[in-house]
Scaffold this motif. Sequence first.
Motif, short mmCIF file in Angstrom:
data_model
loop_
_atom_site.label_atom_id
_atom_site.label_comp_id
_atom_site.label_asym_id
_atom_site.label_seq_id
_atom_site.Cartn_x
_atom_site.Cartn_y
_atom_site.Cartn_z
N GLU A 102 -6.47 18.41 8.15
CA GLU A 102 -6.97 17.41 7.21
C GLU A 102 -6.23 16.09 7.40
N VAL A 103 -6.90 15.00 6.97
CA VAL A 103 -6.35 13.66 7.02
C VAL A 103 -6.43 13.07 5.63
N TRP A 104 -5.34 12.43 5.18
CA TRP A 104 -5.28 11.80 3.86
C TRP A 104 -5.45 10.30 4.01
N VAL A 105 -6.29 9.72 3.16
CA VAL A 105 -6.62 8.29 3.23
C VAL A 105 -6.43 7.66 1.86
N THR A 106 -5.70 6.55 1.77
CA THR A 106 -5.56 5.84 0.49
C THR A 106 -6.59 4.72 0.42
N ASN A 107 -7.29 4.68 -0.70
CA ASN A 107 -8.31 3.66 -0.95
C ASN A 107 -7.78 2.71 -2.02
N ARG A 108 -7.26 1.58 -1.60
CA ARG A 108 -6.43 0.75 -2.49
C ARG A 108 -7.22 0.11 -3.63
N GLU A 109 -8.45 -0.26 -3.42
CA GLU A 109 -9.25 -0.87 -4.49
C GLU A 109 -9.88 0.17 -5.40
N ALA A 110 -10.10 1.35 -4.88
CA ALA A 110 -10.72 2.43 -5.68
C ALA A 110 -9.69 3.22 -6.46
N ASN A 111 -8.40 3.04 -6.14
CA ASN A 111 -7.32 3.82 -6.76
C ASN A 111 -7.53 5.31 -6.58
N THR A 112 -7.83 5.69 -5.33
CA THR A 112 -8.05 7.09 -5.01
C THR A 112 -7.45 7.42 -3.65
N VAL A 113 -7.31 8.71 -3.41
CA VAL A 113 -6.98 9.25 -2.08
C VAL A 113 -8.11 10.17 -1.67
N THR B 164 -5.12 8.13 -8.26
CA THR B 164 -3.76 7.66 -7.98
C THR B 164 -3.38 6.56 -8.96
N GLY B 165 -2.17 6.02 -8.74
CA GLY B 165 -1.78 4.81 -9.44
C GLY B 165 -2.57 3.62 -8.90
N ARG B 166 -2.18 2.43 -9.31
CA ARG B 166 -2.94 1.24 -8.94
C ARG B 166 -2.55 0.73 -7.56
N PHE B 167 -3.57 0.52 -6.75
CA PHE B 167 -3.45 -0.02 -5.40
C PHE B 167 -2.66 0.91 -4.48
N PRO B 168 -3.14 2.13 -4.27
CA PRO B 168 -2.49 3.05 -3.32
C PRO B 168 -2.62 2.50 -1.90
N ILE B 169 -1.50 2.37 -1.22
CA ILE B 169 -1.53 1.60 0.03
C ILE B 169 -1.02 2.36 1.25
N ARG B 170 -0.14 3.35 1.05
CA ARG B 170 0.36 4.17 2.16
C ARG B 170 0.50 5.61 1.69
N VAL B 171 0.49 6.52 2.66
CA VAL B 171 0.70 7.93 2.37
C VAL B 171 1.65 8.50 3.41
N ALA B 172 2.57 9.34 2.95
CA ALA B 172 3.48 10.07 3.83
C ALA B 172 3.50 11.52 3.38
N ILE B 173 3.64 12.45 4.32
CA ILE B 173 3.63 13.87 4.00
C ILE B 173 4.91 14.51 4.53
N THR B 174 5.51 15.35 3.72
CA THR B 174 6.76 15.99 4.12
C THR B 174 6.55 16.84 5.37
N PRO B 175 7.61 16.99 6.19
CA PRO B 175 7.45 17.74 7.46
C PRO B 175 6.92 19.15 7.30
N ASN B 176 7.24 19.80 6.18
CA ASN B 176 6.71 21.16 5.96
C ASN B 176 5.29 21.16 5.43
N GLY B 177 4.77 19.97 5.14
CA GLY B 177 3.38 19.84 4.69
C GLY B 177 3.15 20.13 3.23
N ASP B 178 4.20 20.40 2.45
CA ASP B 178 4.03 20.83 1.07
C ASP B 178 3.68 19.69 0.10
N HIS B 179 4.16 18.48 0.39
CA HIS B 179 3.97 17.38 -0.55
C HIS B 179 3.52 16.11 0.16
N ALA B 180 2.68 15.35 -0.53
CA ALA B 180 2.23 14.05 -0.05
C ALA B 180 2.73 12.98 -1.02
#
Length: 343
Positions: A200-211, A227-243
């Motif tokens: 899977e791929v995670w995408v932040t949509n900054r104007e929609a306030n969604t991922v 999400t919160g307001r203006f989500p702009i970047r996403v990072a995922i932990t190496p074990n994949g458990d958290h974004a």
Amino acid sequence: MRIIHMAAALALLTLLGASSAFAATLVVLNKSEASASLLDPKTGREIARLPVGVGPHEAATSPDGNLVVVCNYGTRTPGSSLTVLDMNKQAAVKTIDLSVYHRPHGIVFLNDGKRVVVTAEAEKKLIVVNIETGEVEEAIDTDQEVSHMVALTRNQRLAFVANIRSGSVSVIDLSKGELRKVISTGEGAEGVLAHPTRSEVWVTNREANTVSIISTNTLDVVDTLETGRFPIRVAITPNGDHALVSCARSGDVWVYDTDTRDVVATIQMDVQALTEEERQQRLFGDQFDESPVPVGILIEPNGKRAYVANTNADIVTVLDLERWRVAGRLRAGKEPDGMAWVE
């Protein structure tokens, strides 16, 4: 907002890093200074500050850790170059002229260690650049507006390019050098990252306030998260458990359990933004009010800490990922954003 005293914060950061067994360097790009700061993440000390091109936004580390390549995005005048940093020499050793390709931004190294894929935002292209020869070997259409960030699947067969103005993701088959599909995600699609252990791929949509979460098997959106307001970047932990999702306007980082997709923490940056006069001197500085504007996120390979660049505070906030709280502050240069890790 509460401000943590710098000396105390750095002392805390030193204690947190004292047990770390590796030597590492955090590279922070300073957008308003055309420079890259090399920081010791244990102590917060700036080891060196290297010159790069105007408006450096994103960087990528070579698989062997010897090189960091910086995208020189430009300011109001579009940039069209890459700067190659030699981490052993702690020096900028090469500038690659991209010629007709402008606004380079998202960048990822290919596994051969000789080439990078880079978004050329102005031309709606994903280009493949040979770092050794300086040549653009391929230029592939995204067919969308403002192609900004890029992520690759683990096997590096597919590239996913987030297109801000089109609110979409272009899926590019790198083996064939062609556009495979365009997926609508949400208004202002910008941040994009492939999950390290799942398809899977995670995408932040900054104007929609969604991922949006895209299946790399079906190439469809399989879930949408608030999400919160203006989500702009996403990072995922190496074990994949958290974004982790940085939200520029609300000034916080949202943390998701990638299995349940529930929000497990919301971490306020809790740092004072620059004055209004100082913010006016920054590109887009008037869009975020008094938010410190968390943008770039980088997670250590051991998954214990994350670094969040607060561009409107000139501070990199350090997060403890075991306790989900702020652990310290680092200073680089003016308007920190993209980061890279070297060890």
